[in-house]
Design an enzyme around this catalytic site. Structure first.
Site, PDB file in Angstrom:
ATOM      1  N   ASN A 126       0.622  -1.337  -0.030  1.00  0.00           N
ATOM      2  CA  ASN A 126      -0.020  -0.004   0.148  1.00  0.00           C
ATOM      3  C   ASN A 126       0.908   1.116  -0.077  1.00  0.00           C
ATOM      4  OD1 ASN A 126      -3.056  -0.526  -0.087  1.00  0.00           O
ATOM      5  ND2 ASN A 126      -2.497  -1.893   1.851  1.00  0.00           N
TER       6      ASN A 126
ATOM      7  N   ASP B 191     -10.805  -6.621  -0.782  1.00  0.00           N
ATOM      8  CA  ASP B 191     -12.057  -5.738  -0.851  1.00  0.00           C
ATOM      9  C   ASP B 191     -13.155  -6.637  -1.370  1.00  0.00           C
ATOM     10  OD1 ASP B 191     -10.242  -3.012  -2.075  1.00  0.00           O
ATOM     11  OD2 ASP B 191     -10.580  -3.522   0.071  1.00  0.00           O
TER      12      ASP B 191
ATOM     13  N   HIS C  98      -8.237   1.016  -4.262  1.00  0.00           N
ATOM     14  CA  HIS C  98      -8.118   0.080  -2.872  1.00  0.00           C
ATOM     15  C   HIS C  98      -7.702   0.886  -1.822  1.00  0.00           C
ATOM     16  CE1 HIS C  98      -7.270  -3.556  -0.722  1.00  0.00           C
ATOM     17  NE2 HIS C  98      -5.831  -3.203  -0.578  1.00  0.00           N
TER      18      HIS C  98
END
Lengths: 334, 342
Positions: free
Chosen positions: A136, A167, A194
Site C-alpha cells: 500500500n 475488498d 483500494h
C-alpha cells in the site's frame, strides 16, 4: 490426494510450470502468502526474497510435499536478481503496515521507495513477468511500477495488477452477514481503487439488488473501511495479514490460470484501464478477464445505481490525486 | 456444526493454522485463544469469505479466566500449538519446563469446559506433553484415549517430501504409501517406507545404504534443519501449520464422511485404542505414534498396524532405540503431573 484446501482452491492438473516470486516473503503477509503459493500446484518454482529471513522461511516451506522447489534469497550476492530470474509471476507484499489512525496514504513515504526499487529490479531481471502489487497505497504504488517500467522501456500494461481482491472478499463476507447467507455464494463486484472512498462495491449488481438505504450505506462503509477494522483490532500490532495472504493467493491463482490458458477467468483488479482514461484517470479497478497475455479484457462497470454513480465520482476525485502522487514520485525520485 | 478452538492462535504456528482452518468449509465456528493478540487475529480472519465464524479470546488481565472458558465451551476439536519454540542448539526437551506448564493448564481448562472434545497437541516436546495431557484429563475423570492425539504429521510430511526427492517419485503420489511411527523428536521418529510394495521395490533398488541413512537422519532431524536456517528466529511454523491442518482435515473428513488417505499417524495412548493394547505389550511402551483409522465422530476407531509394517532389521532396530527415549519422556510427563498438585 491433495488436501481439500488445495483441491478446492486450485486446479489439480497444471498444464504448465510456473515460477512465482514473493518479494517481502518474510513479512506478516509474505509468510502465509508464500505457504499458500507453495500449496498451489501450478507453481513449480517458488522464490522468496526479503531483506532478512527469507532463507529460513524457504527452509520451512521446503519440507511441504508439493510440486515446487522453493528457495530463499537475501540482498547479498545479487539475491534480488537471482530471485527474479525467469519469473512468470511476481507478488509484492513488501513494505510497512498501518498503525491505528493511519490511512494507506500515510504509508506512501516509506513504501513508495521500496516499490520503486523492487520495480527496477523486476524491469532488469524479469520484464515479462506478471506483477501483482499488494504494497500500500496500491492506488499509488501501481502507477509507480508503471512509471519505472516505462523509464526502462519494458512497460506492458497487460501484466501489471494492483491486488484489490481483499475488498472483494470483505464485500462478499459482510454482505452475507447482513443477508444471513453463505459467503461463498455471495458474489459482489468491487470497483475503483483500494482505499477508503475509492472502494466502490456494486451492491445493485448482487442477487439481492435493492437494500434498505441505511443498510446499504452501512454495508458500503464497512466494505470501504474494512481494513481499518483490522488495524484497530490489532492495536498497533499490524494490519490484515492472513486475510490479505488469502486474497493475494486467490488472485495469483487466477493470474496463473489465465496464463495457463484457462477460459472465463475473471477477477476485479486495479489495472491500466481504458474506462476513465479520457478523464485523466489511467488506473481503475474493475472486472478483468485474465488470459495468456495477462489482461485479456477490461470489463466496463455495467449497470449501476445512481447511488453508486455518486460513489464512483467521489472515488475518481481521489484516485486521480493518488495516481498523480505515484507518477510524480518517480519523476522526482527516479 | 463443528466448533474448533485453537489455543495459541496468535503465535507463529497458530496464526497460519487458524487461516488454513478458516478456509475449511466443514468448520462452522473457529475460536481463537491466546494470552494476547487473539482478537486482532480473529478480526483479520473474519474477513475471509468462508462460512466459519471466527472469534478471538484473550484475558483482560492475569486473573481473567473467562476468555479461555468462552473459547472452549461447546468446542468439538481443540488444537494446542501454544508454547515457545526452539532456538539453535536446543532439543525439544529443553522446552519442557515452560511448555509443560502451559499445556497442563490449558488441558485443565479443556477438562472443565469441553471434556468431550477431541484434543490435538502440537506443543513440544510432544512425547511428554501428550502424556501430561492424559494425566491431567485422568485427574479430572475425563480421559478418553480415543480422543487424545499428539500431532506427528510433520514427520510424515517431511518423509514424503524427502523420499520423493531421493527416489525421483512424484511427491503428490507418495501420500498414503509410507508412514512414520514412534515419537516426535530425533531418534524416536521411525519412518516406515517398505509398507507399499511399489515403493519398497524402488527404495531397495535406488537407495544405497548411505542414502537411506541420510534420508532417515533428515526425517528425524528435519526440525533442527529449520531451527538452524531461522538462526534463532524460531522453528518450523508454516510447515507445522500445514501439517497440523492436514491432521485436522483428516479428522474432519472422517466426521463428514469424506475419503481419507491411509496411514496418517498420531501419538496416542496405545492401550486405550482398539488394536493398541497388543502392540503396546509387544513394544513395551504405552505411548506411541501409529497410523489411525477414525470413526465418524473423529475418534480413533482402531490402529492401523500389522507385522508387514516392520519388515527390515534396521526398522526393528530403530523401534528399539525409539522405545528407550520414549520411555524416559513418558515418565517425565507423568512425574510432572503426578509429582505436584494443581
Amino acid at each position: 490426494m491433495f488436501s481439500r484446501i488445495t483441491r478446492r482452491q486450485f486446479s489439480t492438473t497444471p498444464s504448465t510450470a510456473y515460477k512465482t516470486v514473493v518479494l517481502g516473503a518474510a513479512g506478516g503477509i509474505g509468510q502465509p502468502l508464500s505457504l499458500l503459493m507453495k500449496l498451489n500446484h501450478k507453481v513449480t518454482q517458488l522464490s522468496l526474497y526479503d531483506l532478512r529471513n527469507a532463507p529460513g522461511v524457504a527452509a520451512d516451506l521446503s519440507h511441504i510435499p508439493t510440486n515446487s522447489v522453493v528457495k530463499g534469497f537475501t540482498p547479498d550476492n545479487e539475491g534480488l536478481a537471482g530471485a527474479l530470474k525467469d519469473a512468470d509471476v511476481v507478488l509484492i507484499p513488501a513494505g510497512v503496515p498501518r498503525k491505528p489512525g493511519m490511512t494507506r496514504d500515510d504509508l506512501f513515504k516509506t513504501n513508495a521507495s521500496i516499490v520503486r526499487d523492487l520495480a527496477k529490479a523486476i524491469a532488469d531481471n524479469a520484464p515479462k513477468a506478471a506483477v501483482l502489487v499488494i504494497s500500500n497505497p496500491v492506488n499509488s504504488t501501481v502507477p509507480i511500477v508503471a512509471e519505472v517500467f516505462k523509464s526502462k522501456g519494458v512497460y506492458n500494461p497487460k501484466k501489471l495488477f494492483g491486488v484489490t481482491t481483499l475488498d472483494v472478499l470483505r464485500a462478499s463476507r459482510f454482505t452475507s452477514e447482513v443477508l444471513g447467507t453463505n459467503p461463498v455464494q455471495e458474489k459482489v463486484t468491487v470497483v475503483g481503487g483500494h482505499s477508503g472512498i475509492t472502494i466502490v462495491p456494486l451492491l445493485s449488481q448482487t442477487k439481492k439488488k435493492d437494500f434498505d438505504p441505511e443498510v446499504r450505506d452501512a454495508l458500503t462503509h464497512r466494505i470501504q473501511f474494512g481494513g481499518d477494522e483490522v488495524v484497530q483490532a490489532k492495536q498497533g500490532a499490524g494490519s490484515a495479514t492472513l486475510s490479505m495472504a488469502q486474497a493475494g493467493a486467490r488472485f495469483a491463482n487466477s493470474v496463473l490460470s489465465g496464463l495457463a490458458g484457462e477460459t472465463d477467468v475473471v477477477e476485479p483488479t486495479y489495472v491500466d484501464s481504458p474506462l476513465f482514461k479520457s478523464e485523466g484517470i489511467d488506473f481503475f479497478s474493475s472486472k478483468v478477464t485474465l488470459g495468456t497475455e495477462g489482461v485479456k479484457e477490461v470489463h466496463g462497470l455495467g449497470e449501476i445505481s445512481s447511488y453508486e454513480q455518486d460513489l464512483i465520482n467521489k472515488a475518481k476525485e481521489t484516485l486521480i490525486k493518488n495516481i498523480q502522487k505515484g507518477v510524480t514520485f518517480v519523476k522526482e525520485n527516479p | 456444526m463443528v466448533k474448533v478452538t485453537i489455543a495459541g492462535a496468535a503465535g507463529g504456528i497458530g496464526q497460519t493454522l487458524s487461516l488454513l482452518c478458516k478456509l475449511n468449509p466443514d468448520i462452522t465456528e473457529l475460536s481463537l485463544y491466546d494470552i494476547a493478540n487473539a482478537e486482532g487475529v480473529a478480526v483479520d480472519l473474519s474477513h475471509v469469505n468462508s462460512p466459519a465464524r471466527a472469534t478471538g479470546h484473550q484475558p483482560r488481565d492475569k486473573s481473567d479466566q473467562d476468555a479461555l472458558k468462552n473459547s472452549l465451551i461447546g468446542s468439538d476439536i481443540v488444537i494446542i500449538p501454544a508454547g515457545v519454540p526452539r532456538k539453535p542448539g536446543m532439543t525439544r526437551q529443553d522446552l519442557f519446563k515452560i511448555n509443560a506448564g502451559i499445556v497442563r493448564s490449558l488441558v485443565g481448562a479443556v477438562a472443565k469446559y469441553c471434556p468431550e472434545a477431541l484434543l490435538l497437541i502440537i506443543s513440544n516436546p510432544v512425547n511428554s506433553t501428550v502424556v501430561i495431557a492424559a494425566e491431567e484429563l485422568k485427574k479430572n475423570n475425563c480421559f478418553n484415549p480415543r480422543k487424545l492425539f499428539g500431532v506427528t504429521t510433520l514427520d510424515l510430511v517431511r518423509a514424503e517430501t524427502f523420499l520423493s526427492y531421493e527416489l525421483n517419485y512424484p511427491v503428490e503420489d507418495i501420500r498414503g504409501k509410507i508412514t512414520v511411527v514412534g515419537g516426535h523428536s530425533g531418534d524416536t521418529i521411525v519412518p516406515l517406507i517398505h509398507i507399499n510394495t511399489e515403493i519398497s521395490k524402488i527404495v531397495s533398488s535406488k537407495l544405497s545404504p548411505e542414502r537411506l541413512e541420510n534420508f532417515i537422519h533428515r526425517v528425524q532431524y528435519g526440525g533442527d534443519e529449520v531451527v538452524q536456517a531461522k538462526s534463532g528466529k524460531g522453528s518450523a511454523t508454516l510447515s507445522m501449520a500445514y501439517a497440523g491442518y492436514r491432521f485436522t482435515e483428516t479428522i474432519l473428513n472422517a466426521i463428514t464422511g469424506k475419503e481419507n488417505k491411509a496411514l496418517e499417524p498420531a501419538y496416542i495412548y496405545l492401550p486405550g485404542v482398539p488394536g493398541g493394547e497388543e502392540l503396546s505389550r509387544k513394544l513395551g511402551v504405552e505411548y506411541f505414534a501409529v497410523p489411525i483409522e477414525f470413526d465418524n465422530k473423529g475418534e480413533a476407531k482402531r490402529i492401523i498396524f500389522n507385522n508387514n509394517f516392520i519388515s527390515k532389521n534396521y526398522e526393528a532396530q530403530m523401534i528399539e532405540i525409539a522405545k528407550k527415549s520414549l520411555t524416559k519422556s513418558i515418565v517425565q510427563g507423568q512425574l510432572f503431573v503426578n509429582g505436584s498438585k494443581l
